[in-house]
Design a protein around this motif. Structure first.
Motif, short mmCIF file in Angstrom:
data_model
loop_
_atom_site.label_atom_id
_atom_site.label_comp_id
_atom_site.label_asym_id
_atom_site.label_seq_id
_atom_site.Cartn_x
_atom_site.Cartn_y
_atom_site.Cartn_z
N LEU A 77 -42.80 -13.28 24.60
CA LEU A 77 -41.51 -12.27 24.89
C LEU A 77 -41.34 -10.58 24.58
O LEU A 77 -40.95 -10.25 25.25
CB LEU A 77 -39.92 -12.76 24.92
CG LEU A 77 -39.21 -12.68 25.71
CD1 LEU A 77 -40.13 -12.68 26.69
CD2 LEU A 77 -37.61 -12.92 25.21
N PHE A 127 -30.64 -11.13 30.74
CA PHE A 127 -31.48 -13.17 31.28
C PHE A 127 -30.88 -13.79 31.79
O PHE A 127 -29.44 -13.90 31.53
CB PHE A 127 -32.60 -13.60 30.17
CG PHE A 127 -33.54 -12.73 30.18
CD1 PHE A 127 -35.31 -12.82 29.97
CD2 PHE A 127 -33.61 -11.37 30.02
CE1 PHE A 127 -36.03 -12.35 30.27
CE2 PHE A 127 -34.58 -10.62 29.15
CZ PHE A 127 -36.13 -11.00 29.64
N ILE A 138 -33.78 -18.25 33.25
CA ILE A 138 -34.97 -18.45 32.43
C ILE A 138 -35.08 -19.96 32.03
O ILE A 138 -35.99 -19.88 31.16
CB ILE A 138 -33.84 -18.53 31.10
CG1 ILE A 138 -32.68 -19.91 31.32
CG2 ILE A 138 -33.01 -17.30 30.82
CD1 ILE A 138 -31.21 -20.32 30.28
N TYR A 194 -40.67 -17.44 33.22
CA TYR A 194 -40.32 -17.48 32.16
C TYR A 194 -40.51 -18.13 31.20
O TYR A 194 -41.39 -17.66 29.94
CB TYR A 194 -38.44 -17.17 31.86
CG TYR A 194 -38.30 -17.69 30.16
CD1 TYR A 194 -37.66 -16.44 30.32
CD2 TYR A 194 -37.71 -18.47 29.74
CE1 TYR A 194 -37.04 -16.09 29.19
CE2 TYR A 194 -37.48 -18.29 28.70
CZ TYR A 194 -37.33 -17.29 28.12
OH TYR A 194 -36.86 -17.09 26.54
#
Length: 507
Positions: free
Chosen positions: A40, A104, A125, A130
């Motif tokens: 991420l 998010f 999410i 994601y």
């Protein structure tokens, strides 16, 4: 300095579950958590996120919250979990004040984000996008930035005692210090398991439970949303080694049909905090020989004091003594320290205490005296050094662990055409510690005024701020200074609550 502690934890910890999410049927090891965060961080770096940028998340308890926390640490960004219980206007204020770059979210909560600039709503999410980014089956190795201990790590928002949302700042050193304090107070181990039912946007669930547990290599079972019956089942299934809960959670669990004392037999300790203790809950657990102890902290100072198991049986209302590496003082109005038994404002000092409020230097300065953070709580200390919280200095209502400022609710109700005058006060509730109520002088008689005010309040306020009871009065009682007599109104409200059977005791 290396503050990328999830990477270090992954290097030293055996492969075992760090996070268990029963609702999603997923488990993640420390090694997988680190890879998810590096993936991420790599992605966000490519999207232009840089050191000092603020990353937000608006979601229930989920591994994604930890993804974003750990990715923020690797990037040198600032982590912002947003309270999804607030109403859209309040959320918008938090977003605007923080200057968050990306949020998010979970799609289920999008209806609460209607007043937020859509360009800030970055990614769901639960989306395939994601999940593909963080998927630990591939690893985009990321070189973490060098951090200093006083670098900003996180913002947690609180209304405090002014009603103006304030971003409470936490440095990387304050995270570390709070973890050390908690581990010295009630040690946890890599073999321990606990259940996180407290919301991760709240300091009790985030700073005091989740971060220390992961510091120490334990296993966290996530409950996405608190539900008493479900948590009772999780307790029976996982047999946690320790638990942190607010009193209203315990109340709901105790009165649920599936409550089973056997679920608590493996727990070394059960700490309640976040709001005043509920005597009925303490008595019920004591009858079952389940140890329950009080902890005290606040958003600005996550852990201040904790009672001991033995002392809690002798002094069940005490919040105990200050924890290690912490100091307290009780000040009078002139900042002189008061003596035993005298009431004053509680001040706290320690490395886990916030350095101040985000972009609010004047409020920060007023919130400290000689390095002591002024809590706004009135307290006293006895001859043995035990601390007792007496009241809120500025009349804050704490209901189910959430702060409610009476003036905020009064301002909303006063806008309704039926309300000529109103005063908001807390009344005693066995379930929530306190509940919100309003005494109102009406502009005209209306048999349905309660339903109309309730509907109006729900449009303007977060659910926990809505009055649970109204008192229709012909005139506002005044005290000797010609101000509304809130003590008299509170007595009347408590009497009405009893008549309405809102003070039912545990069976």
């Amino acid at each position: 300095m290396n503050y990328d502690w999830i990477k270090t934890r992954a290097n030293f910890e055996e492969e075992k579950p760090a996070i268990i999410d029963p609702a999603k049927g997923t488990e993640w090891t420390y090694q997988q958590l680190n890879i998810r965060a590096e993936n991420l961080a790599s992605y966000l770096g490519e999207q232009g996120i840089k050191r000092g940028d603020i990353l937000g998340i608006f979601a229930p308890n989920d591994v994604a919250i930890l993804d974003i926390l750990f990715a923020s640490i690797k990037l040198g960004a600032v982590f912002l979990p947003i309270n999804w219980r607030l109403n859209p206007e309040e959320i918008s204020t938090v977003v605007d004040d923080s200057g968050v770059k990306k949020i998010f979210y979970e799609t289920k909560h999008l209806s609460s984000l209607t007043k937020v600039d859509e360009s800030l709503l970055y990614m769901d999410i639960n989306s395939s996008e994601y999940n593909s980014i963080v998927d630990p089956s591939h690893h985009n190795i990321f070189e973490s930035v060098e951090l200093q201990g006083d670098d900003l790590a996180s913002l947690l928002y609180t209304s405090g005692t002014t009603g103006v949302p304030k971003g409470v700042m936490f440095s990387h050193d304050s995270f570390v210090s709070n973890g050390i304090i908690l581990n010295h107070t009630h040690p946890t181990y890599p073999t321990d398991l606990t259940i996180v039912a407290l919301p991760l946007f709240h300091v009790f669930g985030f700073n005091d439970l989740t971060i220390p547990a992961l510091f120490n290599g334990g296993t966290l079972v996530l409950q996405r949303y608190f539900n008493a019956e479900e948590l009772n089942n999780l307790m029976m299934e996982y047999k946690p080694d320790y638990m942190l809960l607010i009193p209203t959670m315990l109340y709901a669990m105790l009165v649920a049909d599936n409550f089973n004392p056997a679920a608590y037999q493996s727990t070394r300790y059960l700490i309640q905090g976040g709001s005043p203790p509920l005597p009925a809950v303490q008595a019920k657990l004591l009858d079952m020989n389940i140890d329950l102890i009080n902890g005290y902290g606040l958003t600005e100072a996550p852990i201040v004091s904790v009672n001991t198991v033995n002392n809690s049986k002798i002094k069940p209302k005490s919040i105990g003594h200050p924890v290690i590496f912490s100091d307290i003082r009780i000040f009078d109005d002139d900042f002189n320290e008061v003596g035993p038994g005298e009431i004053g404002e509680l001040g706290v000092r320690g490395n886990n205490v916030t350095p101040g409020y985000w972009n609010k230097p004047e409020i920060t300065t007023k919130s400290f005296h000689d390095d002591f953070f002024l809590t706004g709580d009135l307290a006293k200390i006895d001859e043995d050094g035990d601390i007792y919280i007496v009241d809120r200095k500025k009349e804050m209502i704490i209901t189910g662990g959430e702060n409610v400022l009476p003036s905020e609710v009064e301002a909303v109700l006063s806008e309704h055409p039926l309300v000529a005058q109103c005063v908001v006060i807390g009344f005693t509730s066995p379930k929530y510690g306190e509940s919100v109520s309003a005494a109102v002088v009406l502009t005209e008689d209306d048999a349905d005024f309660e339903a109309k005010l309730d509907s109006y309040a729900r449009e303007k306020l977060g659910s926990y701020k809505i009055p649970r009871m109204y008192l229709n009065i012909n005139h506002m009682p005044l005290n000797s200074t010609s101000k509304p007599d809130k003590l008299a109104l509170q007595e009347r409200m408590n009497e009405k609550a009893k008549k309405l059977h809102q003070e039912d005791e545990l069976a």
